[in-house]
Scaffold this motif. Structure first.
Motif, PDB file in Angstrom:
ATOM      1  N   TYR A 113       0.836  -1.029   0.060  1.00  0.00           N
ATOM      2  CA  TYR A 113      -0.008  -0.120  -0.045  1.00  0.00           C
ATOM      3  C   TYR A 113       0.878   1.231   0.034  1.00  0.00           C
ATOM      4  N   TYR A 114       1.861   1.010   0.649  1.00  0.00           N
ATOM      5  CA  TYR A 114       2.825   2.509   0.922  1.00  0.00           C
ATOM      6  C   TYR A 114       3.797   2.489  -0.106  1.00  0.00           C
ATOM      7  N   ASP A 115       4.185   1.454  -0.804  1.00  0.00           N
ATOM      8  CA  ASP A 115       5.277   1.637  -1.663  1.00  0.00           C
ATOM      9  C   ASP A 115       5.543   2.373  -2.708  1.00  0.00           C
ATOM     10  N   GLN A 146       0.469   6.478  -5.949  1.00  0.00           N
ATOM     11  CA  GLN A 146      -0.420   5.299  -6.021  1.00  0.00           C
ATOM     12  C   GLN A 146      -1.162   5.223  -7.167  1.00  0.00           C
ATOM     13  N   ASP A 147      -1.273   3.859  -7.633  1.00  0.00           N
ATOM     14  CA  ASP A 147      -2.227   3.345  -8.651  1.00  0.00           C
ATOM     15  C   ASP A 147      -3.494   3.026  -8.249  1.00  0.00           C
ATOM     16  N   PRO A 148      -4.569   3.709  -8.612  1.00  0.00           N
ATOM     17  CA  PRO A 148      -5.956   3.058  -8.171  1.00  0.00           C
ATOM     18  C   PRO A 148      -6.115   1.370  -8.558  1.00  0.00           C
ATOM     19  N   ALA A 149      -5.697   1.246  -9.689  1.00  0.00           N
ATOM     20  CA  ALA A 149      -6.002   0.152 -10.053  1.00  0.00           C
ATOM     21  C   ALA A 149      -5.205  -1.218  -9.465  1.00  0.00           C
ATOM     22  N   GLN A 150      -4.001  -0.809  -8.964  1.00  0.00           N
ATOM     23  CA  GLN A 150      -3.130  -1.815  -8.323  1.00  0.00           C
ATOM     24  C   GLN A 150      -3.626  -1.702  -6.926  1.00  0.00           C
ATOM     25  N   VAL A 151      -4.001  -0.679  -6.328  1.00  0.00           N
ATOM     26  CA  VAL A 151      -4.506  -0.751  -4.942  1.00  0.00           C
ATOM     27  C   VAL A 151      -5.980  -1.448  -4.798  1.00  0.00           C
ATOM     28  N   ILE A 152      -6.654  -1.458  -5.572  1.00  0.00           N
ATOM     29  CA  ILE A 152      -7.986  -2.148  -5.670  1.00  0.00           C
ATOM     30  C   ILE A 152      -7.739  -3.732  -5.483  1.00  0.00           C
ATOM     31  N   GLU A 153      -6.911  -4.003  -6.368  1.00  0.00           N
ATOM     32  CA  GLU A 153      -6.277  -5.421  -6.535  1.00  0.00           C
ATOM     33  C   GLU A 153      -5.791  -6.000  -5.227  1.00  0.00           C
ATOM     34  N   ALA A 154      -5.076  -5.282  -4.822  1.00  0.00           N
ATOM     35  CA  ALA A 154      -4.092  -5.568  -3.365  1.00  0.00           C
ATOM     36  C   ALA A 154      -5.421  -5.889  -2.277  1.00  0.00           C
ATOM     37  N   PHE A 155      -6.314  -4.374  -2.325  1.00  0.00           N
ATOM     38  CA  PHE A 155      -7.134  -4.534  -1.291  1.00  0.00           C
ATOM     39  C   PHE A 155      -8.162  -5.745  -1.262  1.00  0.00           C
ATOM     40  N   GLU A 156      -8.567  -6.216  -2.396  1.00  0.00           N
ATOM     41  CA  GLU A 156      -9.509  -7.277  -2.547  1.00  0.00           C
ATOM     42  C   GLU A 156      -8.778  -8.540  -2.145  1.00  0.00           C
ATOM     43  N   ALA A 157      -7.596  -8.684  -2.456  1.00  0.00           N
ATOM     44  CA  ALA A 157      -6.768  -9.846  -2.051  1.00  0.00           C
ATOM     45  C   ALA A 157      -6.585 -10.103  -0.571  1.00  0.00           C
ATOM     46  N   ARG A 158      -6.431  -8.772   0.036  1.00  0.00           N
ATOM     47  CA  ARG A 158      -6.219  -8.551   1.514  1.00  0.00           C
ATOM     48  C   ARG A 158      -7.807  -8.961   2.191  1.00  0.00           C
ATOM     49  N   VAL A 159      -8.862  -8.396   1.770  1.00  0.00           N
ATOM     50  CA  VAL A 159     -10.034  -8.891   2.493  1.00  0.00           C
ATOM     51  C   VAL A 159     -10.472 -10.486   2.289  1.00  0.00           C
ATOM     52  N   HIS A 160     -10.053 -11.003   1.139  1.00  0.00           N
ATOM     53  CA  HIS A 160     -10.294 -12.282   1.182  1.00  0.00           C
ATOM     54  C   HIS A 160      -9.530 -13.146   2.137  1.00  0.00           C
ATOM     55  N   GLY A 213     -10.534   7.380  -8.671  1.00  0.00           N
ATOM     56  CA  GLY A 213      -9.755   8.331  -9.304  1.00  0.00           C
ATOM     57  C   GLY A 213      -8.273   8.533  -9.014  1.00  0.00           C
ATOM     58  N   ALA A 214      -7.433   8.843  -9.623  1.00  0.00           N
ATOM     59  CA  ALA A 214      -6.088   8.981  -9.323  1.00  0.00           C
ATOM     60  C   ALA A 214      -5.746  10.136  -8.453  1.00  0.00           C
ATOM     61  N   PRO A 215      -4.743  10.191  -7.666  1.00  0.00           N
ATOM     62  CA  PRO A 215      -4.358  11.389  -7.099  1.00  0.00           C
ATOM     63  C   PRO A 215      -3.717  12.294  -8.090  1.00  0.00           C
ATOM     64  N   TRP A 216      -3.334  13.655  -7.928  1.00  0.00           N
ATOM     65  CA  TRP A 216      -2.938  14.657  -8.659  1.00  0.00           C
ATOM     66  C   TRP A 216      -2.081  15.561  -7.927  1.00  0.00           C
ATOM     67  N   VAL A 217      -0.856  15.842  -8.517  1.00  0.00           N
ATOM     68  CA  VAL A 217       0.023  16.888  -7.799  1.00  0.00           C
ATOM     69  C   VAL A 217       0.620  17.867  -8.961  1.00  0.00           C
ATOM     70  N   ALA A 218       0.523  19.064  -8.636  1.00  0.00           N
ATOM     71  CA  ALA A 218       1.075  19.869  -9.601  1.00  0.00           C
ATOM     72  C   ALA A 218       2.497  20.227 -10.013  1.00  0.00           C
ATOM     73  N   ASP A 219       3.150  20.457 -10.938  1.00  0.00           N
ATOM     74  CA  ASP A 219       4.656  20.941 -11.096  1.00  0.00           C
ATOM     75  C   ASP A 219       4.724  22.414 -10.610  1.00  0.00           C
ATOM     76  N   THR A 220       5.002  22.638  -9.541  1.00  0.00           N
ATOM     77  CA  THR A 220       5.142  24.071  -9.113  1.00  0.00           C
ATOM     78  C   THR A 220       6.145  24.866  -9.585  1.00  0.00           C
ATOM     79  N   GLY A 221       7.279  24.125 -10.182  1.00  0.00           N
ATOM     80  CA  GLY A 221       8.195  24.769 -10.996  1.00  0.00           C
ATOM     81  C   GLY A 221       7.670  25.489 -12.204  1.00  0.00           C
ATOM     82  N   HIS A 222       6.417  25.364 -12.713  1.00  0.00           N
ATOM     83  CA  HIS A 222       6.043  25.881 -14.061  1.00  0.00           C
ATOM     84  C   HIS A 222       5.966  27.405 -13.746  1.00  0.00           C
ATOM     85  N   PRO A 223       6.386  28.234 -14.609  1.00  0.00           N
ATOM     86  CA  PRO A 223       6.143  29.606 -14.433  1.00  0.00           C
ATOM     87  C   PRO A 223       4.694  30.154 -14.142  1.00  0.00           C
ATOM     88  N   ILE A 224       3.587  29.463 -14.520  1.00  0.00           N
ATOM     89  CA  ILE A 224       2.454  29.995 -14.209  1.00  0.00           C
ATOM     90  C   ILE A 224       2.102  30.151 -12.648  1.00  0.00           C
TER      91      ILE A 224
END
Length: 457
Positions: A247-249, A333-347, A364-375
């Motif tokens: 989960y935290y990798d 974190q990748d939602p697709a990988q997380v849900i697969e690992a979660f389901e395996a852990r529940v079972h 939905g996937a997490p989002w982070v900005a590139d704060t180095g962009h001039p905008i």
């Protein structure tokens, strides 16, 4: 900037009257009986964009509630900025908890109270008035503008992604400007640079074919409610960490810059605890509350149902149990990988004697900005000009999936500048916007529209 402020201060009573008219329209997108009001609200937005100097505003059908699109293209070689917001609002219920009617704007102690005051009509209106201010004072707008103001944000923006894809050429842009977030205090503006993603699931545990008498069968038949409780308890350890493998990798560590931004904010653990009325805070050990809210993933139970829950007692051993479980995700974190690992852990955690089924809901996937962009430099300077202090870079613990939709469709950076203050009661009774922030925000946005060429060239 002084010309902008003079114009804003002179016209501010009119601005407020217009905003109050906007807020009186009950554009509740979840209520089919309000479809006419939602459509009327779209027309109001188009009309006032045109009056502000952004011509050709259209109300475009989507199969649901309409989207307002407006363009001001005047310089083929100049960068293009797309402004996004939404005119639909949450339901007002329970209306009896409002201090004044939810669709009758009321001013108390420097705050304007109404449903949609800050989410997101007030913030959309600030952009309209900022553009009017520049054009009315002769400053012009040096960038090309495209505006997309939708009517389904409060129901998941269900037609927006397809609309953006179908109109990608028409709406092509160099940056996306979104105001649907917040700031920490009236004199501390903020730029939101990260959002958590989400995976939402439903766990169903099935046991006997029907409910059983707990005296006759308790202790011999596996109780699905007990089994579900054991599964849920096993999904977190005693340090508040999820036990889902891997989960935290991919979680990014908190940087020194991010820690410095946190230290600037007028918020500590005790302030947060008192604000929510909890006897104590909890969560993953080793991190502050804001670190846990913005930079660390979570796993939480959102609802549980099983057996007899009515008044009095009923000695029943339930045949099934259900829990809603969500996970808030952070980069990378990748939602697709997380849900697969979660389901395996529940079972893995499920005991013998029950059957477990897991339903996948939204994600939905997490989002982070590139704060180095001039905008981001341009935005920082504009916010400082409007509020008298440099902005803090912050994150939000929630998810705004449309941010990824815009960035992926147009391959353009998203800039999130919001004006909601803590305690403004978004989605709750007595929603409000601070009128001082409303005024200063218009000034800051008017200044920003002049700086965007520097941030995009």
């Amino acid at each position: 900037m002084s010309d902008f402020c003079a114009y804003i201060d002179r016209e501010l009573p009119r601005f407020r009257e217009e905003l109050e008219t906007f807020l009186r329209i009950p554009s509740i997108s979840t209520d089919s009986e309000r479809a006419g009001d939602v459509r009327a609200c779209a027309g109001w937005v188009a009309e006032h964009l045109a009056a502000a100097g952004v011509p050709g505003a259209e109300v475009i059908e989507t199969g649901g509630h309409p989207i307002v699109v407006a363009e001001r293209i005047h310089a083929p070689d100049a960068p293009t900025v797309l402004v996004y917001g939404h005119y639909d609002v949450q339901p007002s219920e329970p209306d009896e908890l409002w201090s004044s009617p939810p669709f009758e704007p009321t001013v108390r102690d420097g705050r304007l109270y109404a449903r949609g005051a800050v989410d997101d009509k007030g913030q959309v209106h600030m952009h309209i008035k900022a553009l009017e201010t520049r054009l009315a004072t002769g400053a012009g707008v040096p960038v090309n503008l495209k505006l997309v103001i939708e009517g389904e944000e409060e129901v998941g923006s269900r037609h927006l992604a397809a609309f953006l894809s179908e109109n990608a050429e028409r709406l092509a842009c160099d940056a996306v400007l979104i105001s649907d977030t917040g700031m920490f205090s009236p004199d501390l503006p903020c730029i939101t640079t990260g959002l958590r993603g989400i995976v939402y699931t439903e766990i169903n545990v099935f046991g006997p074919a029907s409910d059983l008498h707990s005296g006759s069968y308790g202790g011999a038949v596996v109780n699905p409610a007990n089994a579900l409780a054991a599964i849920l308890a096993g999904l977190r350890d005693d340090r508040g960490r999820a036990t889902v493998p891997g989960y935290y990798d991919a979680v990014r560590p908190i940087t020194e810059r991010e820690r410095a931004d946190l230290e600037r904010l007028p918020m500590d653990d005790e302030t947060l605890r008192a604000g929510v009325g909890a006897p104590a805070l909890g969560g993953e050990a080793g991190f502050s509350a804001l670190e846990r809210l913005w930079y660390r993933p979570t796993l939480d139970v959102n609802g549980m149902l099983s057996g007899f829950t009515g008044e009095g007692s009923k000695t029943v051993l339930p045949s099934r149990a259900m829990a809603k479980v969500s996970m808030r995700l952070v980069p990378d974190q990748d939602p697709a990988q997380v849900i697969e690992a979660f389901e395996a852990r529940v079972h893995e955690l499920a005991p013998e004697g029950v059957t477990v089924e897991i339903k996948r809901s939204h994600g939905g996937a997490p989002w982070v900005a590139d704060t180095g962009h001039p905008i981001f430099g341009a935005a920082s300077a504009a916010l400082e000009s409007g509020f008298g202090a440099p902005p803090a870079f912050v994150r939000e613990g929630g998810s705004i999936p449309i941010v990824q939709a815009f960035e992926e469709t147009f391959e353009a950076p998203a800039l999130l500048i919001g004006f909601a203050l803590p305690g403004c009661n978004m989605h709750a009774p007595d929603e409000w916007i601070d009128l001082g922030v409303y005024r200063n925000g218009i000034a800051a946005l008017a200044d920003l529209y002049g700086r965007l060429t520097d941030g995009l060239n």
